[in-house]
Design a protein around this motif. Structure first.
Motif, mmCIF file in Angstrom:
data_model
loop_
_atom_site.group_PDB
_atom_site.id
_atom_site.type_symbol
_atom_site.label_atom_id
_atom_site.label_comp_id
_atom_site.label_asym_id
_atom_site.label_seq_id
_atom_site.Cartn_x
_atom_site.Cartn_y
_atom_site.Cartn_z
ATOM 1 N N LYS A 163 0.841 -1.205 0.000
ATOM 2 C CA LYS A 163 0.000 0.000 0.000
ATOM 3 C C LYS A 163 0.880 1.261 0.000
ATOM 4 N N ALA A 164 1.930 1.256 0.806
ATOM 5 C CA ALA A 164 2.831 2.406 0.900
ATOM 6 C C ALA A 164 3.555 2.675 -0.416
ATOM 7 N N LEU A 165 3.813 1.635 -1.197
ATOM 8 C CA LEU A 165 4.478 1.815 -2.491
ATOM 9 C C LEU A 165 3.679 2.718 -3.426
ATOM 10 N N GLN A 166 2.391 2.806 -3.198
ATOM 11 C CA GLN A 166 1.541 3.658 -4.029
ATOM 12 C C GLN A 166 1.739 5.140 -3.714
ATOM 13 N N PHE A 167 2.255 5.443 -2.519
ATOM 14 C CA PHE A 167 2.338 6.829 -2.070
ATOM 15 C C PHE A 167 3.748 7.329 -1.762
ATOM 16 N N PRO B 140 8.069 6.942 -2.290
ATOM 17 C CA PRO B 140 9.144 6.343 -3.070
ATOM 18 C C PRO B 140 9.746 5.160 -2.299
ATOM 19 N N ALA B 141 9.836 4.026 -2.916
ATOM 20 C CA ALA B 141 10.352 2.791 -2.314
ATOM 21 C C ALA B 141 9.476 2.286 -1.164
ATOM 22 N N GLY B 142 8.319 2.903 -0.934
ATOM 23 C CA GLY B 142 7.383 2.434 0.078
ATOM 24 C C GLY B 142 7.728 2.772 1.509
ATOM 25 N N VAL B 143 8.779 3.553 1.718
ATOM 26 C CA VAL B 143 9.213 3.916 3.075
ATOM 27 C C VAL B 143 9.636 5.384 3.110
ATOM 28 N N ASN B 144 9.728 5.938 4.315
ATOM 29 C CA ASN B 144 10.100 7.350 4.447
ATOM 30 C C ASN B 144 11.566 7.550 4.815
ATOM 31 N N SER B 145 12.362 6.495 4.742
ATOM 32 C CA SER B 145 13.775 6.597 5.100
ATOM 33 C C SER B 145 14.579 5.571 4.304
ATOM 34 N N THR B 146 15.724 5.986 3.804
ATOM 35 C CA THR B 146 16.559 5.037 3.059
ATOM 36 C C THR B 146 17.033 3.890 3.940
#
Length: 65
Positions: free
Chosen positions: A25-29, A31-37
């Motif tokens: 779901k996060a991949l839709q919103f 980049p890479a589905g997360v907020n931290s590299t």
């Protein structure tokens, strides 16, 4: 990837299915589905990162209970 790593990934998927759903779901919103590299798959989170519901001090509660 060797057999042991594949088994570990399958066990991870069985143990944390909610994180897979949330990651997809996060991949839709994001980049890479997360907020931290630091939580990216290429940073070692295979096949997807854990999603934490809440935290307090040194304790974390995962989405899985």
């Amino acid at each position: 990837m060797n057999i042991k790593e594949l088994r570990n990934i399958e066990e991870y998927k069985k143990r944390f299915p909610t994180s897979e759903f949330l990651y997809r779901k996060a991949l839709q919103f994001l980049p890479a589905g997360v907020n931290s590299t630091a939580r990216m798959v290429k940073s070692g989170w295979r096949p997807y990162p854990l999603f934490v519901k809440e935290g307090s001090g040194s304790r974390q509660r995962y989405q899985h209970g």
